[in-house]
Write a protein that holds these residues in place. Sequence first.
Motif, PDB file in Angstrom:
ATOM      1  N   PRO A 108       0.809  -1.226   0.000  1.00 35.84           N
ATOM      2  CA  PRO A 108       0.000   0.000   0.000  1.00 35.84           C
ATOM      3  C   PRO A 108       0.842   1.275   0.000  1.00 35.84           C
ATOM      4  O   PRO A 108       0.290   2.355   0.155  1.00 35.84           O
ATOM      5  N   HIS A 109       2.155   1.173  -0.173  1.00 37.16           N
ATOM      6  CA  HIS A 109       2.992   2.374  -0.140  1.00 37.16           C
ATOM      7  C   HIS A 109       2.757   3.240  -1.377  1.00 37.16           C
ATOM      8  O   HIS A 109       2.539   2.721  -2.470  1.00 37.16           O
ATOM      9  N   VAL A 110       2.862   4.535  -1.172  1.00 42.10           N
ATOM     10  CA  VAL A 110       2.761   5.467  -2.303  1.00 42.10           C
ATOM     11  C   VAL A 110       4.146   5.615  -2.932  1.00 42.10           C
ATOM     12  O   VAL A 110       4.287   5.821  -4.129  1.00 42.10           O
ATOM     13  N   THR A 111       5.182   5.473  -2.098  1.00 46.62           N
ATOM     14  CA  THR A 111       6.559   5.634  -2.582  1.00 46.62           C
ATOM     15  C   THR A 111       7.259   4.255  -2.556  1.00 46.62           C
ATOM     16  O   THR A 111       6.709   3.299  -3.072  1.00 46.62           O
ATOM     17  N   HIS A 112       8.476   4.192  -2.054  1.00 51.42           N
ATOM     18  CA  HIS A 112       9.221   2.918  -1.952  1.00 51.42           C
ATOM     19  C   HIS A 112       9.449   2.266  -3.321  1.00 51.42           C
ATOM     20  O   HIS A 112       9.489   1.043  -3.419  1.00 51.42           O
ATOM     21  N   GLN A 113       9.579   3.068  -4.387  1.00 57.73           N
ATOM     22  CA  GLN A 113       9.633   2.456  -5.733  1.00 57.73           C
ATOM     23  C   GLN A 113      11.039   2.243  -6.298  1.00 57.73           C
ATOM     24  O   GLN A 113      11.190   1.549  -7.291  1.00 57.73           O
ATOM     25  N   VAL A 118      13.241   3.467   3.157  1.00 56.95           N
ATOM     26  CA  VAL A 118      13.195   2.361   4.127  1.00 56.95           C
ATOM     27  C   VAL A 118      12.295   2.776   5.292  1.00 56.95           C
ATOM     28  O   VAL A 118      12.373   3.911   5.772  1.00 56.95           O
ATOM     29  N   ASP A 119      11.432   1.864   5.724  1.00 53.50           N
ATOM     30  CA  ASP A 119      10.622   2.074   6.927  1.00 53.50           C
ATOM     31  C   ASP A 119      11.328   1.431   8.121  1.00 53.50           C
ATOM     32  O   ASP A 119      11.886   0.334   7.991  1.00 53.50           O
ATOM     33  N   PHE A 120      11.255   2.118   9.257  1.00 50.99           N
ATOM     34  CA  PHE A 120      11.818   1.571  10.496  1.00 50.99           C
ATOM     35  C   PHE A 120      10.729   1.565  11.552  1.00 50.99           C
ATOM     36  O   PHE A 120      10.045   2.581  11.749  1.00 50.99           O
ATOM     37  N   GLU A 220       3.771   4.252  14.331  1.00 48.02           N
ATOM     38  CA  GLU A 220       4.436   2.989  14.695  1.00 48.02           C
ATOM     39  C   GLU A 220       5.713   2.770  13.879  1.00 48.02           C
ATOM     40  O   GLU A 220       6.499   1.894  14.183  1.00 48.02           O
ATOM     41  N   HIS A 221       5.886   3.579  12.851  1.00 54.18           N
ATOM     42  CA  HIS A 221       7.132   3.498  12.075  1.00 54.18           C
ATOM     43  C   HIS A 221       7.520   4.875  11.581  1.00 54.18           C
ATOM     44  O   HIS A 221       6.693   5.786  11.545  1.00 54.18           O
ATOM     45  N   TYR A 222       8.782   5.030  11.255  1.00 48.58           N
ATOM     46  CA  TYR A 222       9.245   6.263  10.608  1.00 48.58           C
ATOM     47  C   TYR A 222       9.821   5.882   9.261  1.00 48.58           C
ATOM     48  O   TYR A 222      10.496   4.857   9.112  1.00 48.58           O
ATOM     49  N   HIS A 223       9.475   6.708   8.293  1.00 49.49           N
ATOM     50  CA  HIS A 223       9.875   6.453   6.906  1.00 49.49           C
ATOM     51  C   HIS A 223      11.078   7.343   6.589  1.00 49.49           C
ATOM     52  O   HIS A 223      11.069   8.531   6.884  1.00 49.49           O
ATOM     53  N   VAL A 224      12.106   6.749   5.997  1.00 52.46           N
ATOM     54  CA  VAL A 224      13.308   7.528   5.657  1.00 52.46           C
ATOM     55  C   VAL A 224      13.619   7.370   4.173  1.00 52.46           C
ATOM     56  O   VAL A 224      13.700   6.244   3.661  1.00 52.46           O
TER      57      VAL A 224
HETATM   58 ZN   LIG Z   1       7.482   4.187   4.081  1.00 50.71          ZN
END
Ligand SMILES: [Zn+2]
Length: 247
Positions: A108-113, A118-120, A220-224
Amino acid sequence: MHSTYLITSFLLTLSLSFSHSSLAQQDQPSTCYGTIGKGKLENGHLLPTEGKNFKTYSMEATENGYTTAHSRVADIVVAAYEWMSMRQPMQTLIYADASLPEGGKFPPHVTHQNGTSVDFMVPVLNQDGLPAQLERTAENRWGYDIVFDENGRYGDYIIDFETMAMHIYALQLKAKEHRSRVARVIFAPELRPLLFDTEYGPKLKDINFYKKAAKVRHDEHYHVDFKIKCQPLEQPQPVTEKTVKSE
Ligand SMILES: [Zn+2]
């Protein structure tokens, strides 16, 4: 007996050469294309399943290749964990989704392409203030569905903001050592004051935190996102009569 041995040996050689060729990609640097919102990845590197102070959020996700990153991003993430292991050895840090093995759309991510995101998962402390681990199951989407309140609490747990601030600082430090930068961090705006009110909080001044409210609350997570120079995403070749004939 002899022929059985030959067949077994042949199959073993075949499987070894196969695993060798699939592992060989990890020796090659990656190439990213396009942007985090529309991109792809070549020679992506799977983040190590675990180390002395970190692990994947889900073995199943790792086996599906959901934790694939650009080689330089993978190096930064591992180097930051190594740096953390000397300063905060008791806390186990959990990473989550990065990109698919060849990038591209990753719902379901919009980015991460393109392997640069990276999600932490947020590190947590228990009631006694000791490092703890949240339960990650298929039911709570391996932690992604956990909701923290505006004080960073979830049940008996509280976000370990000290470790989290230190980790973001470590990512920036190691990114700079690898000809990169932390391009952006997404984390719930209402929880950020608690992150900045830590020992390493003031050191996060040069980090670009996403200003707008993200579509999904990042508690619950941070996206970098990491700054990596990527190639333009090539346009698909138009199918002409000539190319059809030549095939
Ligand atoms: Zn993310």
